[in-house]
Design an enzyme around this catalytic site. Structure first.
Site, PDB file in Angstrom:
ATOM      1  N   GLU A   1       4.328 -22.949   0.996  1.00  0.00           N
ATOM      2  CA  GLU A   1       3.616 -23.703   1.512  1.00  0.00           C
ATOM      3  C   GLU A   1       3.226 -23.908   2.970  1.00  0.00           C
ATOM      4  OE1 GLU A   1       5.512 -26.626  -2.281  1.00  0.00           O
ATOM      5  OE2 GLU A   1       5.429 -27.484  -0.003  1.00  0.00           O
TER       6      GLU A   1
ATOM      7  N   GLU B   1      -3.791 -28.544  -4.074  1.00  0.00           N
ATOM      8  CA  GLU B   1      -2.851 -29.649  -4.779  1.00  0.00           C
ATOM      9  C   GLU B   1      -3.441 -30.848  -4.563  1.00  0.00           C
ATOM     10  OE1 GLU B   1       1.295 -30.833  -6.590  1.00  0.00           O
ATOM     11  OE2 GLU B   1       1.116 -29.097  -5.380  1.00  0.00           O
TER      12      GLU B   1
ATOM     13  N   ASP C   1       8.664 -23.910  -7.612  1.00  0.00           N
ATOM     14  CA  ASP C   1       9.871 -24.468  -7.160  1.00  0.00           C
ATOM     15  C   ASP C   1       9.989 -25.958  -8.171  1.00  0.00           C
ATOM     16  OD1 ASP C   1       8.178 -25.706  -5.781  1.00  0.00           O
ATOM     17  OD2 ASP C   1       9.087 -25.416  -3.822  1.00  0.00           O
TER      18      ASP C   1
END
Length: 280
Positions: A120, A187, A49
């Site tokens: 996520e 991340e 995204d």
């Protein structure tokens, strides 16, 4: 390896089986042209995204829609034959209920031809991951810095740099792993934390600002090619195409204004038609 074997599409279970083995090579792609170039060299292509920021000029990933993900996901699948294609589920398309998540994931897989989805979140999304996996949807997890939560996080800074936050992220990764994710993106987290998570969870980890100890790595293609305006600390530029593109465009503009382009070799001559000979 035969060309026939080369053409076989990599699957989520094959990526899951790579834990502790040869590092998993991943990059993002949003359209068929770059996907075709990546396909021979990477194991996983993520239609992230992040396309909202990279391709559409958005400030965050929050405004990205399912329809946008499907359009770009479909293009990437068309441009590839080998890599596993993973498509992000965008913000607001899976959080409300397990049923919503399944309908979104099923639609994405059916309409793009991708092999997996990514979502996520840690412990709060673990049951959603389990629900999807139990219904045949391969799920890639994503913990640490989660850009879809930017409005609550407040910044894109690295996470897990103190003991309290590191403990939360570790628990998040464990929960997603136990729920059945076939891999987990880590991340922008502290390197020792990424290393520890990689050692402790069963699925392979894919770092982006994580650790060389992760089971694989991923970067945004435009960042590593030198096309991004804001490049995070964890990015290594393997090319600097931005100035090259600008130079090429400037040369083109100069030649158009000087009427030196197109030259003769870039234009078409009329087709000569032989006239029939006159009768004597």
């Amino acid at each position: 390896m035969s060309s026939q074997a080369d053409a076989r599409r990599i699957t989520a279970p094959q990526i899951q089986a790579r834990k502790g083995g040869e590092p998993i090579v991943s990059l993002t792609s949003y359209h068929s042209h770059t996907a075709r170039l990546l396909d021979r060299h990477v194991d996983v292509i993520l239609v992230g995204d992040s396309l909202g920021m990279v391709m559409h000029g958005m400030e965050t990933t929050v405004p990205v829609t399912v329809e946008m993900m499907i359009v770009h996901g479909r293009a990437v699948v068309r441009g590839t034959k080998r890599a596993l294609i993973v498509v992000d589920l965008p913000f607001g398309s899976y959080e409300a209920s397990h049923t919503e998540a399944f309908h979104t994931a099923a639609r994405v897989l059916k309409e793009t031809g991708a092999g997996a989805v990514k979502l996520e979140g840690g412990r709060r999304m673990a049951e959603t991951v389990r629900f999807l996996v139990d219904r045949g949807v391969p799920v890639m997890g994503h913990v640490g810095l989660t850009p879809q939560a930017i409005n609550t996080l407040g910044s894109f800074k690295a996470r897990g740099r103190d003991d309290a936050e590191a403990s939360i992220i570790l628990d998040d990764a464990r929960a997603i792993a136990e729920a059945g994710a076939f891999s987990i993106v880590l991340e922008a987290i502290a390197e020792p934390l990424a290393r520890r998570i990689t050692q402790e969870v069963a699925p392979p980890t894919i770092g982006i600002g994580g650790s060389p100890a992760c089971d694989g790595q991923i970067l945004v293609l435009e960042d590593m090619l030198g096309l991004g305006d804001r490049v995070p600390k964890f990015v290594k530029k393997y090319a600097n195409l931005g100035p090259d593109i600008e130079k090429a465009v400037a040369s083109y503009a100069d030649e158009v204004r000087a009427r030196t382009f197109p030259a003769a070799e870039h234009t078409y001559a009329p087709r000569l038609v032989e006239k029939p000979a006159k009768a004597s």
